[in-house]
Write an enzyme that holds these catalytic residues in place. Structure first.
Site, short mmCIF file in Angstrom:
data_model
loop_
_atom_site.label_atom_id
_atom_site.label_comp_id
_atom_site.label_asym_id
_atom_site.label_seq_id
_atom_site.Cartn_x
_atom_site.Cartn_y
_atom_site.Cartn_z
N GLY A 1 0.86 -1.18 0.00
CA GLY A 1 0.00 0.00 0.00
C GLY A 1 0.90 1.23 0.00
N ASP B 1 0.55 -1.50 -4.76
CA ASP B 1 -0.67 -0.71 -4.56
C ASP B 1 -1.64 -1.06 -5.68
OD1 ASP B 1 -2.53 1.61 -3.99
OD2 ASP B 1 -0.90 2.17 -2.64
N ASP C 1 -4.00 -6.36 -4.58
CA ASP C 1 -5.17 -6.05 -3.75
C ASP C 1 -4.89 -6.70 -2.41
OD1 ASP C 1 -7.50 -5.92 -2.37
OD2 ASP C 1 -8.79 -6.56 -4.01
N PHE C 2 -4.47 -5.88 -1.44
CA PHE C 2 -4.00 -6.49 -0.18
C PHE C 2 -5.12 -7.11 0.65
CE2 PHE C 2 -3.29 -1.79 1.26
CZ PHE C 2 -4.62 -1.62 1.64
N ARG D 1 2.75 1.55 6.00
CA ARG D 1 2.69 2.89 6.57
C ARG D 1 1.29 3.46 6.37
NH1 ARG D 1 5.37 8.83 5.60
NH2 ARG D 1 3.55 9.12 4.34
N HIS E 1 -4.82 1.71 9.78
CA HIS E 1 -5.82 2.63 10.34
C HIS E 1 -6.95 2.97 9.37
CE1 HIS E 1 -3.78 6.70 8.97
NE2 HIS E 1 -3.99 5.88 7.98
C1 SAM Z 1 -3.29 6.13 3.66
S1 SAM Z 1 -2.62 5.61 2.13
C2 SAM Z 1 -0.98 5.23 2.59
C3 SAM Z 1 -0.03 5.25 1.44
C4 SAM Z 1 1.43 5.09 1.83
N1 SAM Z 1 1.68 3.88 2.57
C5 SAM Z 1 1.88 6.31 2.60
O1 SAM Z 1 2.12 6.20 3.79
O2 SAM Z 1 1.92 7.37 2.02
C6 SAM Z 1 -3.39 4.04 1.89
C7 SAM Z 1 -2.93 3.31 0.64
O3 SAM Z 1 -3.60 2.05 0.54
C8 SAM Z 1 -3.89 1.82 -0.83
N2 SAM Z 1 -4.97 0.83 -0.93
C9 SAM Z 1 -6.26 0.97 -0.58
N3 SAM Z 1 -6.95 -0.15 -0.80
C10 SAM Z 1 -6.05 -1.05 -1.31
C11 SAM Z 1 -6.15 -2.40 -1.70
N4 SAM Z 1 -7.31 -3.07 -1.62
N5 SAM Z 1 -5.04 -3.02 -2.14
C12 SAM Z 1 -3.86 -2.35 -2.21
N6 SAM Z 1 -3.69 -1.06 -1.83
C13 SAM Z 1 -4.80 -0.42 -1.39
C14 SAM Z 1 -4.28 3.18 -1.34
O4 SAM Z 1 -4.23 3.27 -2.75
C15 SAM Z 1 -3.26 4.06 -0.65
O5 SAM Z 1 -2.11 4.21 -1.41
#
Ligand code: SAM
Length: 428
Positions: free
Chosen positions: A234, A257, A288-289, A304, A308
């Site tokens: 992510g 991501d 897709d995590f 990171r 939350h």
């Molecule tokens: C709050 S952001 C954090 C991004 C990065 N880790 C940072 O700290 O800047 C949450 C991240 O989760 C990704 N995300 C949301 N749903 C996801 C999914 N199902 N699979 C993979 N990534 C996902 C979003 O695209 C986003 O980049």
């Protein structure tokens, strides 16, 4: 002492940023400011009348004024006028009523953002410069003043509507609830998939969040020299991985991501770290995590600001998917806020320091009160945008245990923390 290393303490009206404003390792300064903010607010609340303090808490429209300043790009205009600009000329440039604009900027100047050097003549200062549209802090501020405010305006309705009141479903988050009347449904992440502008703003806000919380101090705290491979799960556009790659060229980093985010990530890396892209140090892979695991056997898996964003069920699924990829030597690092109670009762029953982060000295609130308010505000933002939450150490440890992980170490970054998990060898 931190400022002395650079000469002297800057004036709030200094027309340029101070080197410490963008430094990575500001842990000592962050801890001092936490104490200062917490103590000052508690002292004021003790000495002022309750009606005075509560009105200060609720009667703040600073956010509305900051929103105007960002949307009208006031800081960029003032950047071309180092001696300041009369509000008459400024108002003409942005097509806003002169007298109203003066009042908005004066409230902000009263809060220390912009200077009013002569009556009705405004100029930039250190705080207002952080709102430059070319920077990322304006995107973070914009997220609070647009999405956050929209969602907050229906929080009570969302909490009391039988359709949503006991739901933890992200599609029922107050922000999505507020959009229902426009026929919009789904989750915020789904909404952003089809809106490149919103996505760009969001990911630039994530870069800003790192500098706001000072969490990049993990670059100097953690022993990255002992690590060879890392998955940033992510990753967004690389708010963490990009500075990591620049600081530690020996690391191989895989950014995971959603596909649309990775397109944007490549663009960001191409403009901010082209040498890293050329060096084969980095891979961008779609994941897709919630349904897939990242590649197996990496030294570090870094999450990171991920957990939350999700309620417990989904957060556990994400952790379990990472856990299945981990080898015995792998470490999972979860970076984010770790909440504490505002009461000392629970803490006094346990060994000092067991809560993972420092306690404020008495008579301060044990969680540093206003000095740590941002993490409790973030808890609200998670509720408003995702129907999710920030967690305390016990919550995180419990989620980890359900996913087959045990807590190995806590890295205190002053405001945020990194929780280091390893495979729980006691569970089969
Ligand atoms: C709050 S952001 C954090 C991004 C990065 N880790 C940072 O700290 O800047 C949450 C991240 O989760 C990704 N995300 C949301 N749903 C996801 C999914 N199902 N699979 C993979 N990534 C996902 C979003 O695209 C986003 O980049």
């Amino acid at each position: 002492a931190e400022y002395e290393k650079f000469g002297s303490i800057p004036s709030i009206d200094s027309p340029q940023p101070h080197p410490l404003d963008s430094a990575h390792d500001t842990l000592a300064l962050k801890k001092s400011v936490r104490l200062l903010e917490g103590a000052c607010q508690q002292l004021c609340a003790t000495l002022a009348s309750p009606q005075h303090t509560i009105t200060n808490v609720v009667g703040s429209y600073d956010w509305a004024c900051v929103r105007v300043a960002i949307r009208a790009d006031i800081t960029s205009i003032l950047a071309e006028h180092s001696d300041g600009l009369h509000v008459r000329e400024l108002a003409q440039k942005v097509n806003i009523d002169e007298r109203k604009l003066a009042r908005i900027l004066r409230l902000l100047a009263t809060r220390g953002c912009y200077s009013e050097a002569k009556p009705d003549v405004f100029s930039n200062n250190r705080l207002s410069l952080s709102l430059l549209s070319s920077g990322n802090v304006a995107n973070l501020a914009g997220m609070h003043t647009d999405a956050g405010v929209k969602a907050a305006s229906v929080l009570f309705e969302n909490l009391t509507d039988p359709d949503t009141m006991f739901s933890n479903n992200p599609t029922h988050a107050p922000f999505m609830y507020a959009l229902r009347e426009k026929g919009v449904s789904g989750t915020l992440f789904e909404l952003m998939q089809s809106d490149p502008k919103k996505r760009e703003n969001y990911h630039r806000a994530m870069i800003a969040l790192g500098s706001v919380t000072g969490s990049l101090s993990v670059l100097s705290l953690f022993p990255w020299g002992e690590v060879a491979t890392i998955c940033d799960v992510g990753s967004g556009i690389g708010a963490f991985s990009l500075p990591l790659a620049k600081s530690y060229p020996h690391l191989h980093i895989t950014c995971y991501d959603m596909p649309v985010v990775l397109i944007q990530a490549r663009e960001h890396w191409a403009s901010s770290a082209p040498e890293v892209l050329r060096s084969q140090q980095i891979d961008f892979l779609p994941l897709d995590f919630l349904h897939e695991m990242p590649k197996a056997g990496q030294d570090v898996y870094y999450l990171r600001n991920i957990i939350h964003d999700w309620p417990d069920v989904e957060a556990t699924t994400i952790l379990r998917n990472v856990q299945q990829a981990m080898a015995p030597h792998s470490r999972l690092l979860i970076e984010g806020f770790v909440l504490q109670f505002a009461s000392r009762e629970e803490i006094n029953d346990s060994t000092p320091g067991e809560s993972g982060t420092e306690l404020a000295p008495e008579p301060m609130l044990p969680n540093f009160g206003a000095g740590n308010a941002r993490m409790y505000e973030s808890d609200m933002v998670m509720m408003l945008l995702h129907n999710a939450k920030e967690r305390n150490l016990a919550d995180c440890t419990k989620l980890g245990a359900i996913a087959g992980l045990s807590l190995a170490k806590i890295w205190d970054l002053g405001e945020s923390s990194v929780l280091e998990f390893k495979l729980d060898t006691t569970c089969h």
